[in-house]
Design an enzyme around this catalytic site. Structure first.
Site, PDB file in Angstrom:
ATOM      1  N   VAL A   8      36.245  37.772  50.319  1.00  0.00           N
ATOM      2  CA  VAL A   8      36.024  37.962  48.890  1.00  0.00           C
ATOM      3  C   VAL A   8      37.163  37.256  48.179  1.00  0.00           C
ATOM      4  O   VAL A   8      38.270  37.161  48.699  1.00  0.00           O
ATOM      5  CB  VAL A   8      35.925  39.454  48.486  1.00  0.00           C
ATOM      6  CG1 VAL A   8      34.641  40.072  49.022  1.00  0.00           C
ATOM      7  CG2 VAL A   8      37.126  40.252  48.953  1.00  0.00           C
ATOM      8  N   SER A   9      36.889  36.755  46.987  1.00  0.00           N
ATOM      9  CA  SER A   9      37.853  35.893  46.300  1.00  0.00           C
ATOM     10  C   SER A   9      39.030  36.627  45.690  1.00  0.00           C
ATOM     11  O   SER A   9      40.101  36.066  45.531  1.00  0.00           O
ATOM     12  CB  SER A   9      37.144  35.081  45.220  1.00  0.00           C
ATOM     13  OG  SER A   9      36.211  34.226  45.819  1.00  0.00           O
ATOM     14  N   THR A  10      38.843  37.896  45.310  1.00  0.00           N
ATOM     15  CA  THR A  10      39.934  38.629  44.666  1.00  0.00           C
ATOM     16  C   THR A  10      40.056  40.018  45.269  1.00  0.00           C
ATOM     17  O   THR A  10      39.144  40.508  45.941  1.00  0.00           O
ATOM     18  CB  THR A  10      39.691  38.782  43.153  1.00  0.00           C
ATOM     19  OG1 THR A  10      38.560  39.635  42.954  1.00  0.00           O
ATOM     20  CG2 THR A  10      39.459  37.444  42.474  1.00  0.00           C
TER      21      THR A  10
END
Length: 186
Positions: A8-10
């Site tokens: 996941v990006s964040t």
């Protein structure tokens, strides 16, 4: 072994969708919370490095692991050379078959194309908003009125940049830069 990689990006994004899809088909799961474009992806690098002949690297979506079509195809070549296959779970795609390898190649190109289109549309949308006078980005910490007051205080010698910045709760560099921007507009 089937080794699942989730990204996941964040820190705020939830990996539940990926976990729910991969848990039933994988022996191990590894989660990384970093943008795909980050220079370092330590979990990804550790997982790829630990894969052994006979293992399958499992991802839910192609873009969870690879940055570009070239990246995906290079990784596929490297892994297949080590006896490791790649499986994209949401497509039931396995690179251990000739059709799976062909589809992986094709889908890698499509994924990069989709990412490029999204980037282009985003840039065009931002440009259109700017042309309409919309401010892009974070709102300024100091209003024009506050900047003029700070500028006047400095001109009268009644305070230093550091003191005035502390008064407004900003870093001295921010105040100096914003006063410079104000001066060039006038």
């Amino acid at each position: 072994m089937k080794i699942g990689y989730l990204r996941v990006s964040t820190q705020d994004q939830c990996a539940d969708r990926q976990i729910d899809a991969l848990r039933p088909i994988c022996d191990e799961l590894y989660i990384e919370r970093v943008s795909a474009t980050a220079r370092a992806r330590p979990v990804y690098e550790a997982v790829i490095g630990a894969l052994q002949a006979g293992d399958t690297f499992v991802i839910l979506d192609l873009d969870r692991a690879f940055r570009s079509a070239k990246d995906a195809l290079n990784e596929l070549d490297d892994l297949r050379g080590r006896g490791v296959e790649i499986q994209i779970a949401n497509m039931a795609l396995d690179t251990g078959t000739p059709i799976g390898k062909l589809l992986f190649t094709f889908i890698s190109g499509l994924a990069e194309f989709e990412r490029d289109l999204l980037s282009q549309r985003t840039k065009e949308g931002l440009d259109a908003a700017r042309k309409r006078g919309k401010r892009i980005g974070r709102p300024p910490k100091l209003s024009t009125q506050q900047l003029r007051a700070a500028q006047a205080t400095l001109a009268k010698g009644k305070g230093t940049i550091k003191d005035i910045a502390a008064h407004y709760g900003v870093h001295p560099w921010t105040l100096r830069r914003r006063i410079g921007e104000l001066s060039t507009k006038e």
